[in-house]
Design a protein around this motif. Structure first.
Motif, PDB file in Angstrom:
ATOM      1  N   SER A 429      55.118  24.575  11.023  1.00 14.23           N
ATOM      2  CA  SER A 429      55.130  25.646  10.027  1.00 14.23           C
ATOM      3  C   SER A 429      55.198  26.980  10.728  1.00 14.23           C
ATOM      4  N   GLU A 430      55.951  27.890  10.179  1.00 14.17           N
ATOM      5  CA  GLU A 430      56.027  29.252  10.704  1.00 14.17           C
ATOM      6  C   GLU A 430      55.759  30.215   9.567  1.00 14.17           C
ATOM      7  N   GLY A 431      55.461  31.469   9.892  1.00 10.48           N
ATOM      8  CA  GLY A 431      55.243  32.476   8.861  1.00 10.48           C
ATOM      9  C   GLY A 431      53.835  32.402   8.301  1.00 10.48           C
ATOM     10  N   GLU A 432      53.556  33.330   7.375  1.00  9.71           N
ATOM     11  CA  GLU A 432      52.206  33.381   6.819  1.00  9.71           C
ATOM     12  C   GLU A 432      52.250  33.493   5.309  1.00  9.71           C
ATOM     13  N   LEU A 487      57.541  25.686  23.413  1.00 16.00           N
ATOM     14  CA  LEU A 487      57.463  27.084  23.853  1.00 16.00           C
ATOM     15  C   LEU A 487      57.330  27.952  22.608  1.00 16.00           C
ATOM     16  N   TYR A 488      56.319  28.842  22.597  1.00 19.97           N
ATOM     17  CA  TYR A 488      56.132  29.731  21.451  1.00 19.97           C
ATOM     18  C   TYR A 488      56.377  31.175  21.887  1.00 19.97           C
ATOM     19  N   SER A 489      56.806  31.985  20.913  1.00 20.58           N
ATOM     20  CA  SER A 489      57.074  33.386  21.244  1.00 20.58           C
ATOM     21  C   SER A 489      55.776  34.156  21.415  1.00 20.58           C
ATOM     22  N   GLY A 490      54.645  33.591  21.022  1.00 15.21           N
ATOM     23  CA  GLY A 490      53.361  34.265  21.160  1.00 15.21           C
ATOM     24  C   GLY A 490      52.669  34.357  19.824  1.00 15.21           C
ATOM     25  N   GLN A 491      51.389  34.594  19.838  1.00 17.40           N
ATOM     26  CA  GLN A 491      50.603  34.631  18.601  1.00 17.40           C
ATOM     27  C   GLN A 491      50.495  36.059  18.106  1.00 17.40           C
ATOM     28  N   PRO A 492      50.209  36.336  16.832  1.00 24.41           N
ATOM     29  CA  PRO A 492      50.136  35.346  15.756  1.00 24.41           C
ATOM     30  C   PRO A 492      51.520  35.033  15.193  1.00 24.41           C
ATOM     31  N   ALA A 493      51.567  34.200  14.185  1.00 24.24           N
ATOM     32  CA  ALA A 493      52.800  33.762  13.541  1.00 24.24           C
ATOM     33  C   ALA A 493      53.816  33.330  14.588  1.00 24.24           C
ATOM     34  N   ALA A 494      53.364  32.486  15.451  1.00 17.89           N
ATOM     35  CA  ALA A 494      54.209  32.057  16.567  1.00 17.89           C
ATOM     36  C   ALA A 494      55.510  31.433  16.079  1.00 17.89           C
ATOM     37  N   LYS A 495      56.535  31.653  16.835  1.00 17.16           N
ATOM     38  CA  LYS A 495      57.829  31.082  16.498  1.00 17.16           C
ATOM     39  C   LYS A 495      58.203  30.109  17.611  1.00 17.16           C
ATOM     40  N   ILE A 496      58.551  28.906  17.226  1.00 23.16           N
ATOM     41  CA  ILE A 496      58.938  27.946  18.257  1.00 23.16           C
ATOM     42  C   ILE A 496      60.325  28.330  18.763  1.00 23.16           C
ATOM     43  N   ILE A 497      60.449  28.500  20.047  1.00 21.40           N
ATOM     44  CA  ILE A 497      61.772  28.859  20.547  1.00 21.40           C
ATOM     45  C   ILE A 497      62.419  27.738  21.350  1.00 21.40           C
ATOM     46  N   HIS A 498      61.658  26.762  21.716  1.00 19.26           N
ATOM     47  CA  HIS A 498      62.256  25.652  22.454  1.00 19.26           C
ATOM     48  C   HIS A 498      61.292  24.488  22.383  1.00 19.26           C
ATOM     49  N   ARG A 499      61.820  23.315  22.370  1.00 23.28           N
ATOM     50  CA  ARG A 499      60.930  22.155  22.367  1.00 23.28           C
ATOM     51  C   ARG A 499      61.622  21.020  23.095  1.00 23.28           C
ATOM     52  N   LYS A 500      60.929  20.408  23.994  1.00 22.06           N
ATOM     53  CA  LYS A 500      61.507  19.304  24.750  1.00 22.06           C
ATOM     54  C   LYS A 500      60.526  18.160  24.802  1.00 22.06           C
ATOM     55  N   LYS A 501      61.058  16.990  24.906  1.00 27.65           N
ATOM     56  CA  LYS A 501      60.179  15.827  25.038  1.00 27.65           C
ATOM     57  C   LYS A 501      60.196  15.429  26.512  1.00 27.65           C
ATOM     58  N   VAL A 502      59.025  15.366  27.116  1.00 25.20           N
ATOM     59  CA  VAL A 502      58.988  14.864  28.487  1.00 25.20           C
ATOM     60  C   VAL A 502      58.098  13.642  28.507  1.00 25.20           C
ATOM     61  N   THR A 503      58.439  12.691  29.306  1.00 23.65           N
ATOM     62  CA  THR A 503      57.579  11.514  29.355  1.00 23.65           C
ATOM     63  C   THR A 503      56.566  11.675  30.481  1.00 23.65           C
ATOM     64  N   THR A 504      56.929  12.374  31.473  1.00 19.42           N
ATOM     65  CA  THR A 504      56.018  12.651  32.597  1.00 19.42           C
ATOM     66  C   THR A 504      56.596  13.844  33.356  1.00 19.42           C
ATOM     67  N   GLY A 505      55.747  14.632  33.978  1.00 20.93           N
ATOM     68  CA  GLY A 505      56.298  15.736  34.754  1.00 20.93           C
ATOM     69  C   GLY A 505      55.778  17.085  34.331  1.00 20.93           C
ATOM     70  N   ALA A 506      56.272  18.134  34.943  1.00 18.23           N
ATOM     71  CA  ALA A 506      55.896  19.498  34.597  1.00 18.23           C
ATOM     72  C   ALA A 506      57.139  20.352  34.693  1.00 18.23           C
ATOM     73  N   PHE A 507      56.999  21.635  34.359  1.00 16.83           N
ATOM     74  CA  PHE A 507      58.220  22.432  34.271  1.00 16.83           C
ATOM     75  C   PHE A 507      57.974  23.868  34.692  1.00 16.83           C
ATOM     76  N   LYS A 508      59.049  24.575  34.921  1.00 16.40           N
ATOM     77  CA  LYS A 508      58.983  25.976  35.290  1.00 16.40           C
ATOM     78  C   LYS A 508      59.834  26.731  34.278  1.00 16.40           C
ATOM     79  N   VAL A 509      59.386  27.937  33.929  1.00 20.11           N
ATOM     80  CA  VAL A 509      60.113  28.639  32.878  1.00 20.11           C
ATOM     81  C   VAL A 509      60.639  29.963  33.388  1.00 20.11           C
ATOM     82  N   ILE A 510      61.898  30.222  33.158  1.00 23.67           N
ATOM     83  CA  ILE A 510      62.460  31.535  33.482  1.00 23.67           C
ATOM     84  C   ILE A 510      63.188  32.017  32.232  1.00 23.67           C
ATOM     85  N   ASN A 511      62.922  33.231  31.823  1.00 17.13           N
ATOM     86  CA  ASN A 511      63.549  33.785  30.619  1.00 17.13           C
ATOM     87  C   ASN A 511      63.474  32.826  29.432  1.00 17.13           C
TER      88      ASN A 511
END
Ligand SMILES: NC(=O)C1=CN([C@@H]2O[C@H](COP(=O)(O)OP(=O)(O)OC[C@H]3O[C@@H](n4cnc5c(N)ncnc54)[C@H](O)[C@@H]3O)[C@@H](O)[C@H]2O)C=CC1
Ligand SMILES: CC(C)CC(=O)C(=O)O
Length: 523
Positions: A429-432, A487-511
């Motif tokens: 859910s997004e928005g308020e 990945l969320y744009s930040g609180q409040p009313a966060a907006k999902i900007i990316h979503r990935k399914k990982v089974t194992t591992g970690a990640f690095k984020v740029i831009n």
């Protein structure tokens, strides 16, 4: 629109499945403005029991004058000792022949929801969509001479596989026309290396092909074709074949759909059409409340499409089937996490119902069915879900990765969420306040090595539980407990900007984009 339809439930599970299919027929008619004049008649064993013959002339006449016929199935062990000329199956053969229904269309489609219910592997099945076109009024089923005679003191049984070129040409044309509306590929199946009549079949199909230059035509022997539909069903689009080969090949195709209880058919070519599931009367499960009615229900869909020219009704019924199987299954297509259901309010006989009948409380793949109570949905909810299903289907095959829906109340947001999850998508859910709405995100699956789960932190946010949460460059990154990354744009009313399914591992984020996977740096 007024339509006259003759209903012939027949024998065994025929009566059970027709009862359900007629409900769907009536409901679809109510929604789309049809009125039906339904005439229920008996055929097959039921007719033998009452009148001593498998089909009464009066019933045949009614069928000839109806807009369409719906048939369950005929036959059963009770009538197996009878002479061929009066067996239940004769009723069906006579109907096909007298109504001149020379083309039997048998679509074998794998609904992705059922890929895991099949005994075949998902990766073999996914995307398969075959239309088997079986010649229905000729070949060995009708060829003469036929019978059993005494020759040199020995019993000799014989049948005749016979086709004239007109019979071959018209069914070839049906196949080419159908393929023009599909992926423009026809595979003609025969046994031209051994049987002269099917050598002629191959010759005539090839001749007729000259009128359809856009179609890619191939030929295959029946023995190979049966193997190939199991080995790699996606190679086929439209398949055309003789009466008996079509009967056999389509049963093999049934396993692509998960069960023979999923395979509908339309018999066309004459003035009106007859619609029936591909399977028989299934005496082994009759009266136990476990038969799958969906092949017959989908056959009703085909009736709307082919006899009434109403593709919208066909799609509506198909959509309803997909919604039903996303939560509820009959035993033949039961899978983990689904609710096992029967089709009748009560079993028809005193025999124990469903799972116990097989002497086990597990389904045919050894999985325990989930015991649960079906959610009660109002008519409005069902329409809402049907609409939503169409939206999600369109979204899933589009290039879009994000679908924003209009604001709904919290009850409907939950319906949206549940259906999105069934589609294998993420919903949040997004928005308020009044602006609160669902956003559906397609997830990508990525496998990466070496995540260190021992260093996890648990964060709670609303009803979600995060394993690890970190903010980098103003972007909130959450590794969820289910292994997905948001990945969320930040609180409040966060907006999902990316979503990935990982089974194992970690990640690095740029831009705001995940660009690299490695050991978690924050743990
Ligand atoms: N169109 C028709 O009326 C047909 C009639 N028959 C007749 O049906 C009788 C039984 O024939 P069979 O060879 O056993 O074929 P069948 O198709 O009736 O059954 C084969 C197997 O599939 C299962 N099955 C079939 N439909 C199902 C459904 N809707 N849901 C769950 N499981 C299902 C059965 O339980 C059985 O194990 C015979 O008398 C035969 O002549 C057979 C084929 C077609
Ligand atoms: C005549 C039937 C009982 C058998 C058949 O051809 C079918 O399965 O459609």
């Amino acid at each position: 629109m007024k339509k006259k339809i003759v209903i012939l439930p027949g024998d065994g599970i025929g009566t059970e499945i027709c009862e359900q299919a007629v409900k769907v027929l009536q409901k679809t008619g109510d929604l789309l403005g049809y009125t039906f004049d339904l005439e229920h008649e008996i055929a097959g064993g039921a007719c033998i029991d009452k009148h001593g013959i498998p089909l009464q002339d009066s019933t045949l006449e009614k069928c000839k004058h109806a807009d369409a016929v719906l048939l369950g199935a005929v036959g059963g062990p009770k009538w197996e000792g009878l002479d061929f000329s009066v067996r239940p199956e004769r009723a069906l053969l006579k109907l096909r022949s007298e109504l001149q229904l020379y083309a039997n269309l048998r679509p074998a489609i794998i609904y992705s929801e059922l890929a895991d219910a099949s005994t075949l592997k998902r990766e073999v099945l996914e995307g398969a969509d075959i239309l088997v076109i079986r010649e229905l009024t000729g070949g060995i089923y009708f060829g003469k001479p036929r019978g059993v005679k005494i020759e040199d003191g020995k019993r000799v049984g014989f049948n005749t596989l016979i086709y004239n070129e007109d019979e071959i040409r018209r069914i070839a044309r049906t196949a080419f026309e159908a393929a023009m509306k599909r992926r423009k590929k026809v595979c003609s199946v025969d046994k031209a290396n051994v049987l002269e009549s099917t050598e002629l079949w191959r010759t005539v199909v090839t001749e007729e092909h000259k009128n359809y230059p856009e179609i890619e035509l191939s030929h295959m022997y029946i023995d190979n074709a049966v193997m190939q539909v199991i080995r790699n069903p996606r190679q086929f689009d439209t398949v055309v074949t003789t009466n008996m080969f079509g009967d056999i090949l389509s049963d093999a195709c049934a396993m692509i759909t998960g069960s023979i209880g999923m395979l509908p058919s339309a018999s066309v070519g004459g003035k009106n059409g007859m619609y029936e599931p591909v399977h028989g009367s299934a005496p082994d499960i009759a009266g136990q409340n476990i038969a799958n009615p969906l092949a017959t229900i989908l056959s009703v869909g085909m009736m709307f499409k082919y006899s009434f020219g109403d593709n919208n009704a066909y799609e509506m019924i198909e959509r309803a089937v997909k919604i039903a199987i996303s939560t509820h299954r009959t035993k033949d297509i039961m899978d983990t996490g689904k609710i096992e259901t029967g089709i009748l309010s009560k079993p028809r006989t005193g025999r124990p119902p469903s799972r116990k009948s097989g002497g086990s409380d597990r389904d045919r793949r050894g999985k325990k069915p989930q015991q649960s109570v079906a959610p009660k949905l109002s008519a409005d909810d069902k329409l809402f879900l049907s609409d939503l299903h169409a939206k999600l289907t369109a979204f899933s095959s589009s290039d879009e990765t994000r679908l924003e829906l209009e604001p709904y109340n919290s009850y409907k947001r939950k319906l949206v969420h549940d259906l999105a999850v069934k589609f294998g998508m993420e919903s949040a859910s997004e928005g308020e306040g009044d602006e609160r709405h669902n956003v559906i995100i397609k997830t990508e699956k990525v496998t990466v090595p070496n995540i260190d789960y021992s260093k996890k932190e648990i964060w709670n946010h609303g009803n979600r539980e995060y394993m690890v949460r970190k903010t980098i460059d103003g972007v909130d990154i959450c590794l969820n407990a289910d292994g997905s990354v948001t990945l969320y744009s930040g609180q409040p009313a966060a907006k999902i900007i990316h979503r990935k399914k990982v089974t194992t591992g970690a990640f690095k984020v740029i831009n705001s984009k995940i660009v690299e996977f490695n050991e978690p740096e924050w743990a």
